[in-house]
Each structure stands twice: as structure tokens, then as C-alpha cells.
Scaffold this motif. Structure first.
Motif, mmCIF file in Angstrom:
data_model
loop_
_atom_site.group_PDB
_atom_site.id
_atom_site.type_symbol
_atom_site.label_atom_id
_atom_site.label_comp_id
_atom_site.label_asym_id
_atom_site.label_seq_id
_atom_site.Cartn_x
_atom_site.Cartn_y
_atom_site.Cartn_z
ATOM 1 N N PHE A 7 0.825 -1.210 0.000
ATOM 2 C CA PHE A 7 0.000 0.000 0.000
ATOM 3 C C PHE A 7 0.859 1.260 0.000
ATOM 4 O O PHE A 7 0.511 2.256 -0.633
ATOM 5 C CB PHE A 7 -0.935 -0.004 1.211
ATOM 6 N N PHE A 8 1.990 1.207 0.720
ATOM 7 C CA PHE A 8 2.868 2.375 0.742
ATOM 8 C C PHE A 8 3.393 2.688 -0.666
ATOM 9 O O PHE A 8 3.378 3.845 -1.099
ATOM 10 C CB PHE A 8 4.035 2.131 1.699
ATOM 11 N N TYR A 9 3.847 1.677 -1.389
ATOM 12 C CA TYR A 9 4.344 1.912 -2.743
ATOM 13 C C TYR A 9 3.219 2.353 -3.676
ATOM 14 O O TYR A 9 3.421 3.210 -4.556
ATOM 15 C CB TYR A 9 5.014 0.650 -3.282
ATOM 16 N N LEU A 10 2.040 1.801 -3.494
ATOM 17 C CA LEU A 10 0.907 2.207 -4.330
ATOM 18 C C LEU A 10 0.559 3.669 -4.112
ATOM 19 O O LEU A 10 0.426 4.443 -5.081
ATOM 20 C CB LEU A 10 -0.307 1.319 -4.013
ATOM 21 N N VAL A 14 1.085 6.873 -6.885
ATOM 22 C CA VAL A 14 -0.025 7.754 -7.263
ATOM 23 C C VAL A 14 0.257 9.187 -6.832
ATOM 24 O O VAL A 14 -0.055 10.148 -7.556
ATOM 25 C CB VAL A 14 -1.345 7.240 -6.650
ATOM 26 N N LEU A 15 0.883 9.354 -5.664
ATOM 27 C CA LEU A 15 1.230 10.693 -5.181
ATOM 28 C C LEU A 15 2.232 11.378 -6.107
ATOM 29 O O LEU A 15 2.069 12.554 -6.462
ATOM 30 C CB LEU A 15 1.787 10.593 -3.768
ATOM 31 N N LEU A 16 3.263 10.654 -6.523
ATOM 32 C CA LEU A 16 4.258 11.233 -7.430
ATOM 33 C C LEU A 16 3.652 11.557 -8.794
ATOM 34 O O LEU A 16 3.951 12.603 -9.389
ATOM 35 C CB LEU A 16 5.440 10.279 -7.580
ATOM 36 N N PHE A 17 2.794 10.680 -9.288
ATOM 37 C CA PHE A 17 2.140 10.949 -10.576
ATOM 38 C C PHE A 17 1.245 12.178 -10.500
ATOM 39 O O PHE A 17 1.251 13.032 -11.397
ATOM 40 C CB PHE A 17 1.330 9.726 -11.002
ATOM 41 N N PHE A 39 -2.964 15.267 -2.307
ATOM 42 C CA PHE A 39 -3.190 15.421 -0.867
ATOM 43 C C PHE A 39 -3.865 14.182 -0.274
ATOM 44 O O PHE A 39 -3.557 13.771 0.853
ATOM 45 C CB PHE A 39 -4.032 16.660 -0.595
ATOM 46 N N SER A 40 -4.785 13.602 -1.005
ATOM 47 C CA SER A 40 -5.457 12.403 -0.494
ATOM 48 C C SER A 40 -4.478 11.237 -0.348
ATOM 49 O O SER A 40 -4.534 10.491 0.641
ATOM 50 C CB SER A 40 -6.610 12.014 -1.421
ATOM 51 N N GLN A 41 -3.566 11.086 -1.318
ATOM 52 C CA GLN A 41 -2.577 10.015 -1.208
ATOM 53 C C GLN A 41 -1.585 10.281 -0.075
ATOM 54 O O GLN A 41 -1.154 9.346 0.611
ATOM 55 C CB GLN A 41 -1.833 9.873 -2.540
ATOM 56 N N ALA A 42 -1.213 11.548 0.120
ATOM 57 C CA ALA A 42 -0.341 11.877 1.249
ATOM 58 C C ALA A 42 -1.029 11.567 2.578
ATOM 59 O O ALA A 42 -0.384 11.111 3.537
ATOM 60 C CB ALA A 42 0.062 13.345 1.183
ATOM 61 N N SER A 43 -2.328 11.805 2.642
ATOM 62 C CA SER A 43 -3.067 11.469 3.854
ATOM 63 C C SER A 43 -3.063 9.963 4.099
ATOM 64 O O SER A 43 -2.941 9.510 5.251
ATOM 65 C CB SER A 43 -4.505 11.983 3.729
ATOM 66 N N ALA A 44 -3.178 9.181 3.025
ATOM 67 C CA ALA A 44 -3.118 7.727 3.188
ATOM 68 C C ALA A 44 -1.739 7.277 3.681
ATOM 69 O O ALA A 44 -1.636 6.358 4.503
ATOM 70 C CB ALA A 44 -3.457 7.050 1.860
#
Length: 219
Positions: A7-10, A14-17, A39-44
Motif C-alpha cells: 500500500f505504501f508503494y501504491l 499515485v502521489l508522485l504521478f 493530498f489524499s494520497q499523502a493522507s493515506a
């Protein structure tokens, strides 16, 4: 590789993209939407690190307030993208140099933080309290001066943005504060001297009325 690492890599990919698409999207609305995705991916990622307070604050403050405000502003301004892109390649070398310098500074700070051990006092405090309280202890003890410097920089940036974008309009009435403070009573009110009493006007003489129809018949 366990599920948490996957999940961290996923979320990281997505965050970098999404961050890359923020600076490359041609439509400003699409750029704002990609920023919301970032922002949502950073929150995850914060949730995976067991920092629930930071994750919730990121969702409520940025996604729930700031980014919605950005989206409304961008949609209402109706920006002309073609005019904004004029002179892009002219300033690209300077922008690229600044970007490389910022990337190197961030890499230096992050790599130094990865290899530096947390002080024993902070480790003890972090192990005995919740992550929210531990974050507050770190911010206002070890990182007190960086937080204050960041706050000053943000205030200066806000003042600079207001000073650069504020334009005086000619169709509005504006009074300087100095003029309002220095005003005197005689500047606002004029005293006109009038006589205390004035003679009443003479009554007008009665006008001669034309003979009525009855008087004409009698005649």
C-alpha cells in the motif's frame, strides 16, 4: 513484501504521478484536481505511518477547505492559459536552475533526517503519549525555531502576495487614514450666520375675480 509495504508503494506512486501532473496539466482546473488527489494520497501515507492526526488534518483543512476554495477561484477567474504560457521557454533556464537547487536542498535535509537518531527525551515522550501529543512536543521543543521561521516566511509571503496583486481602482472613493485622523470640526461643518428674526412678508392684495354667470344673467 507485506500488505502495508505494498500500500505504501501504491500510494507513493499515485502521489508522485499526481504531483507531476499538477505542474504539467494545461488546464488549471485539472491541475487543482490532481493536487487534491496528491493530498489524499499523502493522507493515506500518514495513516500507514500511524499519524492519524496529520492525516485527518490534511483531509479536513486542505481537501475540505483550501482546495475547494482554490477550485472555486480557478473556475470563476476564467484564466487565459495561452497568455500565461507566453514567455515560458524564455524563463525556463532560470526556473530549472531554481528547481534543481530546491531539490538538492530538500534531498540534503531529508537524507540528514533519515540517518539522525531521535533524542532520548523525545523517544521517551513519544512512547508514552499519543502521536498528536508527541508531535506537539517535538514541534515546540526540538523544532521550535524552524516552526517560528516557517511562520515568519509564510507571513512575509502573504504580505508580498497582497502587495503585488493589490491595484488601486480609479472608480472607487478612497480616503487615506491620515486624512481622517487629522480632520478638524471646521473642515466638516460650516457655520452660516442668519438673522434671529425676519419680518413677515406683506399679504398679497386680493385678486379681482371675474363676474359670475349669475351676475351676468341679472344684468
Amino acid at each position: 513484501m507485506d500488505v502495508k509495504t505494498g500500500f505504501f508503494y501504491l500510494f507513493s506512486v499515485v502521489l508522485l504521478f499526481a504531483a507531476f501532473r499538477v505542474i504539467t496539466a494545461r488546464n488549471p482546473v485539472h491541475a487543482v484536481l490532481y493536487l487534491m488527489l496528491a493530498f489524499s494520497q499523502a493522507s493515506a501515507v500518514w495513516l500507514l505511518l500511524q499519524a492519524e492526526f496529520l492525516a485527518v488534518v490534511l483531509v479536513l483543512v486542505y481537501l475540505g477547505a483550501v482546495m475547494v476554495l482554490f477550485l472555486f477561484v480557478v473556475m470563476m477567474l476564467d484564466l487565459n492559459v495561452d497568455s500565461l504560457r507566453q514567455g515560458f521557454w524564455k524563463h525556463f533556464p532560470l526556473a530549472a536552475a531554481v528547481g534543481v537547487v530546491i531539490a538538492l536542498e530538500m534531498a540534503y535535509v531529508l537524507m540528514g533526517g533519515f540517518f539522525r537518531q531521535m533524542p532520548a527525551v523525545a523517544q521517551t515522550a513519544a512512547s508514552q503519549v499519543s502521536n498528536t501529543k508527541a508531535l506537539g512536543i517535538l514541534l515546540y521543543t526540538e523544532y521550535l525555531y524552524p516552526v517560528q521561521i516557517a511562520a515568519v516566511i509564510l507571513v512575509v509571503a502573504m504580505i508580498a502576495a497582497i502587495a503585488l496583486t493589490l491595484r488601486a481602482r480609479k472608480d472607487t472613493k478612497f480616503v487615506h487614514v491620515d486624512d481622517q485622523v487629522k480632520v478638524k470640526a471646521r473642515d466638516r461643518m460650516a457655520v452660516v450666520k442668519l438673522a434671529a428674526t425676519q419680518p413677515a412678508p406683506a399679504p398679497a392684495p386680493p385678486a379681482e375675480t371675474a363676474p359670475t354667470a349669475a351676475a351676468e344673467k341679472k344684468a
